[in-house]
Write a protein that holds these residues in place. Structure first.
Motif, PDB file in Angstrom:
ATOM      1  N   THR A 108       4.686  -4.708  -7.091  1.00 21.17           N
ATOM      2  CA  THR A 108       5.512  -4.157  -5.911  1.00 21.17           C
ATOM      3  C   THR A 108       4.841  -2.939  -5.269  1.00 21.17           C
ATOM      4  O   THR A 108       4.667  -2.851  -4.238  1.00 21.17           O
ATOM      5  CB  THR A 108       7.093  -3.663  -6.564  1.00 21.17           C
ATOM      6  OG1 THR A 108       7.575  -4.766  -7.315  1.00 21.17           O
ATOM      7  CG2 THR A 108       7.803  -3.069  -5.286  1.00 21.17           C
ATOM      8  N   ALA A 112       3.613  -2.670  -1.434  1.00 22.49           N
ATOM      9  CA  ALA A 112       4.173  -1.750  -0.535  1.00 22.49           C
ATOM     10  C   ALA A 112       2.714  -1.089   0.071  1.00 22.49           C
ATOM     11  O   ALA A 112       2.971  -0.701   1.320  1.00 22.49           O
ATOM     12  CB  ALA A 112       4.924  -0.570  -1.436  1.00 22.49           C
ATOM     13  N   ALA A 256       9.669  -7.505  -2.021  1.00 19.64           N
ATOM     14  CA  ALA A 256       8.661  -6.737  -1.499  1.00 19.64           C
ATOM     15  C   ALA A 256       7.654  -7.902  -0.959  1.00 19.64           C
ATOM     16  O   ALA A 256       6.823  -7.482   0.199  1.00 19.64           O
ATOM     17  CB  ALA A 256       7.824  -6.021  -2.662  1.00 19.64           C
TER      18      ALA A 256
END
Length: 603
Positions: A108, A112, A256
């Protein structure tokens, strides 16, 4: 008759009387059923999230023969559940869940970071005026299919028989003699069941609990009783598999990934944001984009602007009168600026050429007609370095506007240049000039140029020049600001001095017009240099002139000019002082005119 295998202590305990004192038992062997039961009870209580419940089950499963029966008092309140007890995972220690959770968090974070970099690149745009970099290369192969993530194995329930519930409070009935006391059938732990296998996540074998993997040797087998299948769950059992802690992290990872795909999909497919137009493209298109966002602050007034790109000044104040058609025949360029219109000899508000020659002088009109016949555009310039200004002789703005109009009508043009030079102590009303120009532009649509002085490379425009531009902006006059990059001292390359002073002045104009786009500010800017020897002992060579023209063209300026057409020859090389009929350097005839023509040449 007592069945075989029954404990005789239980039969004797049925006789009323005080409970006998139990002798100290010898140390139990590792295969003792009672020791196995104690170890299993301790393991279940320590691993259970509800120690009270586990304690009740352990008390119910303990052999009755360990203590003499006695009237039972009211049961003590059970221990409260331990707050925040950790869930029991399939592998007991939770190592597999922790590893899955760590992997999901790392994935994740990577997604990001990637989304942030792509978003910053999309918002920042291209790094240059003409570059349009691709933020993401087009994929050459299809992305691999996502690997299915399997949940950890469920924890199965050990085979166990039904247990008796704890007896109710009150006197306890003696047990039936024919029924044997059953030892606990619970296995020691989940690890004991898997002790024969190795841990798939580590290299150490699991500890083997005593009595694991085999049924108790003294437990009687009930006929007709079906064994529970491995993996079958019972309601409320302690080994019921808990919900895996990796599922929320897995959901966050998938979310995500989906957001990253949605954001980067247009860039991967080639639909990158279109870059801003280059400065040269905007200039060729005739100005800034009409759909550009409105900037805050004062903007340059809208109105007619000069259309002439390059025009040298022609000095009509000093004899002999130059033959302007010779320049047109030699170079093909016919646009000029006629300088200067001044007040009459008696100081009246009557316009004249240089203060002495009438506007309708036949010699001047003949030369103007010759330029027009060759397609030239004539601009009338007022002011200059010498003489009495109309701007000072005329008492008010309407009379000054009429004097400007008379000079324009005499030549037959709508281009007016106002050259106000106050370095010699001349006092001129900037507001009067601005009001006269505004009146002239409203009534005649005159195209105005404000020629201003430059004090130096770091100073830029003079204070009086800035005041004149501000007053014209307040009056609503649309004008081009012509920068005279001459007559100031500089130590170093003179070409750098002229281009640097022009850029400083452009910065001042951007500060005066913060509401205008910088491209539009440069489009309203012109630059004029002086060929050959200058008044301040500086010399402009053809190479210096070429640098000024290239800089003006590259920055999108609106016009280029030079002083003066009669000096564009090399008839007097090596002179120490500035002269009106030659440049004072060695050059070819019309060399500066041909260089300045490059400003309007097609790319």
């Amino acid at each position: 008759m007592t069945p075989a295998g029954a404990d005789t202590t239980a039969t004797a305990a049925a006789t009323p009387g005080p409970a006998p004192v139990r002798a100290k038992r010898p140390a139990a062997r590792r295969s003792d059923p009672e020791e196995i039961a104690a170890r299993a009870t301790t393991t279940l209580i320590s691993a259970s999230p509800d120690p009270g419940r586990a304690a009740r089950r352990a008390a119910a499963a303990a052999p009755a023969a360990l203590a003499a029966p006695a009237p039972l008092a009211a049961p003590a309140p059970l221990a409260a559940p331990v707050a925040g007890a950790a869930p029991v995972f399939a592998d007991g220690s939770g190592r597999r869940a922790r590893r899955w959770r760590t992997a999901a968090i790392l994935a994740t974070a990577v997604c990001a970071s990637y989304v942030g970099v792509v978003a910053v690149g999309a918002v920042a745009g291209p790094v240059g005026p003409t570059s349009s970099p691709t933020l993401l290369p087009a994929p050459t192969t299809a992305p691999p299919a996502p690997t299915a993530i399997r949940d950890p194995p469920r924890r199965t329930s050990p085979r166990s028989s039904r247990r008796r519930r704890p007896p109710p409070p009150g006197p306890r009935a003696p047990p039936r003699a024919a029924r044997p006391v059953r030892p606990p059938r619970r296995r020691a732990s989940h690890r004991a069941r898997s002790s024969s296998r190795r841990c798939p996540w580590c290299r150490r074998p699991r500890p083997r609990q005593p009595g694991a993997g085999r049924r108790h040797p003294e437990r009687p087998e009930r006929p007709g009783r079906r064994r529970r299948r491995r993996g079958r769950r019972r309601r409320g059992h302690l080994s019921r598999p808990r919900r895996s802690a990796t599922r929320p992290s897995l959901r966050a990872f998938l979310l995500a990934t989906l957001v990253a795909v949605l954001i980067t999909a247009p860039m991967v497919t080639g639909e990158t944001p279109s870059p801003e137009p280059a400065l040269a493209d905007v200039v060729e298109a005739g100005g800034a984009s009409s759909d550009a966002p409105r900037r805050a602050g004062v903007a340059a007034p809208e109105g007619p602007l000069p259309t002439v790109g390059m025009a040298p000044y022609v000095d009509l104040t000093t004899p002999p009168l130059p033959t302007m058609t010779d320049m047109a025949d030699a170079t093909g360029h016919a646009d000029v600026v006629l300088a200067f219109v001044l007040a009459g000899a008696d100081g009246s508000c009557a316009p004249t050429w240089g203060g002495t020659t009438p506007l309708a002088d036949p010699a001047v009109m003949a030369r103007v007609a010759g330029l027009k016949s060759r397609g030239g555009t004539v601009t009338v310039s007022s002011g200059g370095a010498l003489g009495d200004y109309l701007e000072k002789a005329c008492p008010d703005a309407p009379s000054l506007a009429r004097a400007y109009g008379a000079a324009l009508d005499a030549v037959g043009t709508d281009h007016l240049d106002v050259d106000v030079e106050t370095d010699s102590g001349r006092e001129v009303s900037s507001s009067r000039i601005a009001e006269a120009l505004a009146l002239l532009q409203r009534e005649r649509g005159t195209r105005v140029t404000l020629t201003v002085q430059i004090d130096g490379v770091s100073e830029g425009m003079s204070a009086d020049a800035v005041d004149l531009v501000r007053e014209a902006t307040t009056a609503g006059v649309a004008a081009r600001v012509n920068l005279m990059v001459m007559n100031f001292s500089y130590e170093g390359a003179w070409a750098d001095a002229m281009t640097g002073a022009a850029r400083t002045a452009v910065g001042q104009l951007e500060a005066l017009w913060p509401g205008s786009d910088p491209v539009d500010v440069r489009r309203r800017t012109g630059v004029t240099f002086m060929v050959g020897r200058n008044d301040m002992d500086m010399t402009t060579t053809p190479e210096d002139a070429q640098a000024v023209v290239d800089d003006a063209r590259g920055n999108g300026y609106g016009g280029v000019g030079f002083w003066a057409l009669a000096r564009d020859n090399g008839s007097c090389p090596g002179t120490e002082d500035e002269t009106d009929d030659c440049s004072g350097i060695e050059q070819e005839p019309w060399a500066f005119t041909r260089i300045a023509q490059g400003f309007t040449a097609a790319p």
